[in-house]
Design an enzyme around this catalytic site. Structure first.
Site, PDB file in Angstrom:
ATOM      1  N   HIS A 100      43.165  55.191  37.048  1.00  0.00           N
ATOM      2  CA  HIS A 100      42.119  54.814  38.019  1.00  0.00           C
ATOM      3  C   HIS A 100      41.551  53.432  37.711  1.00  0.00           C
ATOM      4  O   HIS A 100      40.421  53.128  38.059  1.00  0.00           O
ATOM      5  CB  HIS A 100      40.978  55.836  38.043  1.00  0.00           C
ATOM      6  CG  HIS A 100      41.445  57.259  38.153  1.00  0.00           C
ATOM      7  ND1 HIS A 100      41.588  57.912  39.352  1.00  0.00           N
ATOM      8  CD2 HIS A 100      41.840  58.133  37.188  1.00  0.00           C
ATOM      9  CE1 HIS A 100      42.029  59.139  39.132  1.00  0.00           C
ATOM     10  NE2 HIS A 100      42.205  59.302  37.821  1.00  0.00           N
TER      11      HIS A 100
ATOM     12  N   SER B   2      43.480  24.356  42.780  1.00  0.00           N
ATOM     13  CA  SER B   2      42.767  24.399  44.051  1.00  0.00           C
ATOM     14  C   SER B   2      42.488  22.974  44.499  1.00  0.00           C
ATOM     15  O   SER B   2      42.253  22.097  43.671  1.00  0.00           O
ATOM     16  CB  SER B   2      41.455  25.163  43.860  1.00  0.00           C
ATOM     17  OG  SER B   2      40.511  24.756  44.836  1.00  0.00           O
TER      18      SER B   2
ATOM     19  N   GLU C 298      51.214  36.133  43.149  1.00  0.00           N
ATOM     20  CA  GLU C 298      50.709  36.541  44.460  1.00  0.00           C
ATOM     21  C   GLU C 298      51.821  36.540  45.506  1.00  0.00           C
ATOM     22  O   GLU C 298      51.890  37.417  46.370  1.00  0.00           O
ATOM     23  CB  GLU C 298      49.583  35.608  44.903  1.00  0.00           C
ATOM     24  CG  GLU C 298      48.312  35.770  44.072  1.00  0.00           C
ATOM     25  CD  GLU C 298      47.300  34.690  44.384  1.00  0.00           C
ATOM     26  OE1 GLU C 298      46.234  35.015  44.914  1.00  0.00           O
ATOM     27  OE2 GLU C 298      47.575  33.502  44.105  1.00  0.00           O
TER      28      GLU C 298
END
Ligand code: ARG
Length: 492
Positions: free
Chosen positions: A166, A287, A300
């Site tokens: 979890h 970025s 990603e």
């Protein structure tokens, strides 16, 4: 065939005999598959070389024409490889392109190549030959990811980390054990591909359009020339079956699902919050506005492209589900998706191994996290069970110890003998094991995170990987030998 100047067709068609009008230009555009099936050129020519050799051997076409065809196909292959071949929209697909060019090169004898063959069995063959190569490329790529994971795991046999359920810290594990979990998944992916390979590597030639051909062809001989493991057993099925593409897409989707989970963990672990791993600068990006950012884009994209591959699987399954037997033009839609899925997976399999090898694990952070959050609570309960307490009772008691610790801002090792004994006399008598290593060493059962078991699992994985790589290599060589025999006839 319509070549007479009295009835000019804007686009000449090899199947134009019964048509009185040229096809509409937009129909040509919709109908044509040449923009993507040109990718099958090499396999199309291989298939034709085997087919024509069989036709001559069986006396179905004259030897002299077969020789001219083989020679012409050799020239065409060279033209394609050198980028000199002209792919035209009017040629519709790769099969008709090659035949058109063959006729330009050798004249009417070219017309004998398509004896005892239809584009329906031809395209099924081409795609099977392409898919078997693709399986070997993907398998090799997977083996390289496994190798990188095993190298990392070998270096981290002593690195402890929290195991989660979890996404809450649950019990400590070795990082090597965690990495080996992905090795186990990837071995299943290799196994699936190898199993599927045998179903792909069968020859549909001889099925003709759908019912089988009327000539005394030798189907097995063609299969042997192409190093295929046998022939498709039903002609209707052979020309309309694309299970093998679906199975390949399913195997790729599962593989991507596994890689996506790994990617997700790297994304999570590289956050400031976790701080378990640093991804090398070569495999991260910045970025445009926030100078401090280092983003795990590669991971990603692996996660995102899983959706794309899975999309191709559902796309083709949807195309196939309502098709009556046998061939339908819908089947032309089988190619773009599988080509794209393969390209996507092949690129990822190249990027992932070096990215894995250059990961820097923050073993201090992992060790600290492994010990926190009462991750030894199960081990404490197990300790009480070993003293004779029923497990449920031990579970309840340790729960109370945890609640006490939380209320007093303490961890198990901070408790004094007096505090321990207030919970149960058993805890006054013997100290429970309270280190992460106690917990890890206690799990020396097959498949567990005990250091001995993990070392054994890694050794077995190394041996298994060697066997998989040997199979891939042997199969590649077997195919290469068959192909060079076919191409030698074409003086290549
Ligand atoms: N381009 C077609 C395909 O990819 C080849 C088979 C065409 N067969 C036909 N009967 N029109 O499926």
């Amino acid at each position: 065939m319509r070549e007479s100047p009295e009835q000019p067709l804007s686009s000449f068609k090899l199947w134009g005999g019964r048509f009185s009008k040229p096809t509409d230009r937009l129909v040509d555009e919709l109908n044509a598959s040449i923009s993507f099936d040109r990718r099958l050129a090499y396999h199309d020519i291989l298939g034709s070389l085997a087919h024509v050799q069989m036709l001559a051997r069986q006396g179905i076409i004259p030897e002299i024409d077969a020789v001219a065809i083989v020679e012409g196909l050799g020239i065409i292959l060279r033209e394609i490889q050198q980028g000199e071949f002209e792919f035209r929209l009017e040629d519709e697909d790769i099969h008709l392109s090659v035949e058109r060019r063959l006729r330009e090169l050798i004249g009417p004898a070219a017309g004998r190549l398509h004896t005892a063959r239809s584009r329906n069995d031809q395209v099924a063959l081409d795609l099977r030959l392409w898919t078997r190569d693709a399986i070997l490329v993907v398998s090799k790529g997977i083996s390289e990811v496994v190798q990188a994971l095993l190298d990392l795991a070998g270096r981290h046999r002593e690195t402890v980390m929290p195991g989660y359920t979890h996404l809450q810290r649950a019990q400590p594990v070795l990082l090597a054990h965690h990495l080996h979990a992905y090795v186990a998944m990837l071995f299943r992916d290799l196994e699936r591909l190898r199993d599927l390979y045998g179903r792909v590597n069968r020859s549909p030639l001889g099925s003709g359009a759908l019912a089988g051909v009327t000539y005394p062809v030798d189907r097995q001989y063609v299969a042997d020339l192409l190093a295929m493991d046998g022939i498709c057993e039903n002609s209707l099925d052979a020309v309309s079956d694309r299970d093998f593409v679906l199975e390949f897409l399913a195997a790729l989707s599962l593989l991507m699902t596994h890689l996506s989970r790994l990617a997700e963990e790297l994304i999570l672990w590289s956050t400031g919050e976790f701080g378990f791993v640093e991804i090398d600068d070569a495999y991260a990006t910045g970025s445009s506005i926030m100078p401090q950012k280092k983003n795990p884009d590669v991971a990603e994209l692996i996660r995102a492209k899983t959706g794309r591959v899975l999309g191709h699987l559902t796309g083709l399954a949807t195309v196939l589900k309502g098709l009556p037997l046998a061939y339908n033009k819908d089947l032309q839609e089988d190619k773009e998706g599988v080509f794209d899925a393969f390209d996507t997976v092949a690129l990822i399999l190249q990027v992932l191994p070096p990215m894995l090898r250059t990961l820097r694990f923050r073993t201090d952070r992992m060790a600290e996290a492994a010990a926190g959050s009462f991750s030894l609570a199960t081990d404490l309960a197990d300790h009480l069970v070993r003293q004779g307490m029923p497990f449920r009772e031990a579970h309840e008691l340790v729960g109370r110890v945890v609640a006490y610790c939380e209320a007093h801002k303490k961890d198990f090792p901070d408790l004094t003998p007096a505090e321990w004994s207030q919970f149960h006399p058993l805890l006054a008598e013997s100290r429970p094991p309270l280190t992460v290593w106690d917990a890890i060493r206690a799990r020396e059962i097959p498949g567990g995170t005990g250091p001995g078991q993990v070392s054994r699992a890694l050794e077995q994985a190394v041996a298994r990987l060697a066997e998989e790589v040997a199979w891939i290599e042997a199969e590649r060589q077997r195919l290469a030998a068959a192909e060079s025999r076919l191409l030698a006839g074409a003086a290549l």
